[in-house]
Design a protein around this motif. Structure first.
Motif, PDB file in Angstrom:
ATOM      1  N   LYS A   1     -54.105  37.871  -3.208  1.00  0.00           N
ATOM      2  CA  LYS A   1     -53.989  37.437  -4.606  1.00  0.00           C
ATOM      3  C   LYS A   1     -53.091  36.213  -4.756  1.00  0.00           C
ATOM      4  N   ILE A   2     -53.207  35.287  -3.797  1.00  0.00           N
ATOM      5  CA  ILE A   2     -52.490  34.024  -3.869  1.00  0.00           C
ATOM      6  C   ILE A   2     -53.286  33.065  -4.749  1.00  0.00           C
ATOM      7  N   ASP A   3     -52.599  32.379  -5.642  1.00  0.00           N
ATOM      8  CA  ASP A   3     -53.246  31.417  -6.526  1.00  0.00           C
ATOM      9  C   ASP A   3     -53.613  30.164  -5.725  1.00  0.00           C
ATOM     10  N   VAL A   4     -54.909  29.921  -5.550  1.00  0.00           N
ATOM     11  CA  VAL A   4     -55.393  28.797  -4.749  1.00  0.00           C
ATOM     12  C   VAL A   4     -56.171  27.836  -5.644  1.00  0.00           C
ATOM     13  N   ARG A   5     -55.816  26.564  -5.595  1.00  0.00           N
ATOM     14  CA  ARG A   5     -56.548  25.527  -6.312  1.00  0.00           C
ATOM     15  C   ARG A   5     -57.136  24.548  -5.301  1.00  0.00           C
ATOM     16  N   ILE A   6     -58.433  24.345  -5.355  1.00  0.00           N
ATOM     17  CA  ILE A   6     -59.118  23.365  -4.521  1.00  0.00           C
ATOM     18  C   ILE A   6     -59.668  22.274  -5.431  1.00  0.00           C
ATOM     19  N   VAL A   7     -59.288  21.030  -5.163  1.00  0.00           N
ATOM     20  CA  VAL A   7     -59.805  19.883  -5.909  1.00  0.00           C
ATOM     21  C   VAL A   7     -60.613  19.033  -4.935  1.00  0.00           C
ATOM     22  N   TYR A   8     -61.846  18.700  -5.312  1.00  0.00           N
ATOM     23  CA  TYR A   8     -62.717  17.950  -4.415  1.00  0.00           C
ATOM     24  C   TYR A   8     -63.492  16.902  -5.198  1.00  0.00           C
ATOM     25  N   GLY A   9     -64.083  15.972  -4.464  1.00  0.00           N
ATOM     26  CA  GLY A   9     -64.886  14.931  -5.099  1.00  0.00           C
ATOM     27  C   GLY A   9     -66.345  14.991  -4.710  1.00  0.00           C
TER      28      GLY A   9
END
Length: 254
Positions: free
Chosen positions: A60-68
């Motif tokens: 339950k780790i908050d993971v943010r992935i930003v991609y193009g």
């Protein structure tokens, strides 16, 4: 294990060659205890990366992935959509590559891309928060800016409205940004706004509501229970952006 001579007597950022960049990227992901930010223009995950991300989701780790740009296959898309605690965002004209948890940050030429991790010559720098808090803070604030200007999306490229993400609400790119929601003065808040009021992440609010019996979780989707209805929760099944929950302003799951 490769030797990279990293923390010997200096508080400056450390240079990483190709093998060191890959090594410390894996360590950064494995050691994340609270948050994980992965910013990469190109996104294609190898088996090891998927294993690491699945483990973060279980914890339950908050993971943010930003991609193009994504080159994920349909089975990978379905796999990623099933990870509740991993949120993806699309950023137009993204060229930065930055990976960070609550203690470490890597700024690098390396994409989160299977081909790059195996075939390309890469380099980067490693920043340790406890050794250079100011530099880490600068990198973190820029990462947050990139997240803010990005569109949160389901990896299938459906855009997610911030207040409806937990209930599966989405709309296609280019659709209107405003969300159906409570009328002013109704005494109801969307999940994200209630979570913000309580100082929680939306996922934490939903977990607590499940634990208290106000919501139930079935096949990865949240639903309203009789206890939740009695407490004044509402499930809006149809809106321009899909289903979402409304909560009494004074609600606090215990």
């Amino acid at each position: 294990m490769p030797r990279f001579n990293v923390w010997q007597g200096s508080t400056m950022a450390k240079f990483l060659n190709t093998s060191a960049t890959n090594y410390f990227l894996e360590e950064l992901i494995k050691e994340a205890k609270d948050r994980l930010i992965l910013i990469s223009p190109f996104l294609k995950l190898n088996d090891r990366m998927k294993e690491l991300l699945a483990d973060k989701n279980r914890l339950k780790i908050d993971v943010r992935i930003v991609y193009g740009k994504s080159e994920l296959q349909p089975e990978e898309i379905n796999w990623l959509r099933g990870l509740t605690y991993i949120r993806t965002s699309f950023c137009k004209n993204l060229h930065a590559k930055c990976y960070m948890n609550e203690a470490l940050c890597i700024v690098t030429s390396l994409n989160l891309y299977e081909f790059s991790q195996v075939n390309n010559n890469e380099m980067g720098i490693l920043i340790r928060r406890e050794d250079d808090a100011a530099l880490y803070k600068d990198a973190y604030e820029e990462a947050q800016r990139i997240i803010r200007i990005s569109d949160e999306v389901r990896i299938s490229l459906e855009r997610v409205q911030p207040d409806t993400a937990e209930a599966g609400g989405a709309t296609a790119p280019g659709a209107a940004q405003d969300q159906d929601g409570p009328e002013p003065g109704s005494g109801k808040l969307t999940s994200s706004k209630l979570a913000q009021k309580l100082g929680l992440r939306t996922a934490e609010l939903l977990d607590r509501a499940v634990a208290s019996g106000h919501l139930m979780l079935r096949d990865g989707k949240h639903g309203l229970t009789a206890k939740g209805e009695a407490a004044g929760l509402e499930h809006v099944a149809k809106s321009r952006f899909g289903p979402y929950f409304l909560w009494p302003e004074g609600f606090h799951p215990v």
